[in-house]
Design an enzyme around this catalytic site. Sequence first.
Site, PDB file in Angstrom:
ATOM      1  N   CYS A 226      10.480  20.832 -12.764  1.00 11.11           N
ATOM      2  CA  CYS A 226       9.126  20.276 -12.629  1.00 11.11           C
ATOM      3  C   CYS A 226       8.240  21.143 -11.737  1.00 11.11           C
ATOM      4  CB  CYS A 226       9.186  18.842 -12.095  1.00 11.11           C
ATOM      5  SG  CYS A 226       7.529  18.072 -12.008  1.00 11.11           S
TER       6      CYS A 226
ATOM      7  N   GLU B 229      -7.909 -12.077  17.539  1.00 12.76           N
ATOM      8  CA  GLU B 229      -9.099 -12.932  17.503  1.00 12.76           C
ATOM      9  C   GLU B 229      -9.182 -13.622  16.150  1.00 12.76           C
ATOM     10  OE1 GLU B 229     -12.048  -9.224  16.303  1.00 12.76           O
ATOM     11  OE2 GLU B 229     -11.927  -9.909  18.381  1.00 12.76           O
TER      12      GLU B 229
ATOM     13  N   HIS C 256       0.811  -1.218   0.000  1.00 13.69           N
ATOM     14  CA  HIS C 256       0.000   0.000   0.000  1.00 13.69           C
ATOM     15  C   HIS C 256       0.844   1.268   0.000  1.00 13.69           C
ATOM     16  CE1 HIS C 256      -3.678  -2.334   1.798  1.00 13.69           C
ATOM     17  NE2 HIS C 256      -3.513  -2.524   0.511  1.00 13.69           N
TER      18      HIS C 256
END
Length: 310
Positions: free
Chosen positions: A212, A277, A158
């Site tokens: 840029c 869990e 990600h």
Amino acid sequence: MCLFQFTARRLVSQAHCGLKASSSKKQKFCLEMARPSSNMADFREVFAKAKHIAIITGAGVSAESGVPTFRGAGGFWRKWQAQELATPGAFARNPSRVWEFYHYRREVMLSKHPNPAHLAIAECEKRLSKQGRSVVVITQNIDELHRKAGTKHLLEIHGSLFKTRCTSCGNVAANYKSPICPALAGKGAPDPDTEDAAIPVEELPQCEEDGCNGLLRPHVVWFGEALDPGVLTAVEKELDICDLCLVVGTSSVVYPAAMFAPQVSARGVPVAEFNMEPTPATNRFRFHFPGPCGTTLPPALARHETEIIS
């Protein structure tokens, strides 16, 4: 083409970051199978023989370092949840607000440290590399705590809070500046009564490539965006060769990462889940160790008595 590659590419072509499994997919994950074992001695025997270990990590491994997840009830920054800010549309409409959110997250992360789970993974990788064995970490986290702990073989599916991408030239660069630009100094407070800074675009982070000066964005995968195909190809290769897979601190409901470990398990490779869990995928795995990752993982990855240390 192997079964994993076929399944991964088919799903990734349809799915984007943040999509959760449909109810029908969840039901498939929960097919009745033998209950996973919590026998640490049995896991340790498998671990001692493994040559290529893949470790898939999620938000749970960083939660123990005090990293906010911005998921679920109460997961707000000001009056917005992450999925309202971490989108291309939100950035196009209000880049100042989105950068305030990410500036806040970057500053928080600069004060956080790896916990025993991160450190155990990094130590394991270093130790096993001397034995001709490999460990790869495939993480959904963008906080770089694995990197800070010392992990070398890291695939960040990600992206990272500490990388930027130019919206004009596309250049990706590491960026650890604090603040990332002068206009964001002291901004980003999460209190719901805080007013937007409304920083002009030309004062937000700018590309430093010659000629840029394009607007930078965080180099993270936002909701509605596809994962980097190059990273996914690297993930496929690692999962194809692994002979042991660990799933650490992830809910196993966000695609495409949710199908990585079940696909590995489907070809007979042992998978061990370390999570607070059970998850929708738990019954697909050979082992499940409940509890905080910082407690359960260090003894699991510690030196085995049969290891030969050169």
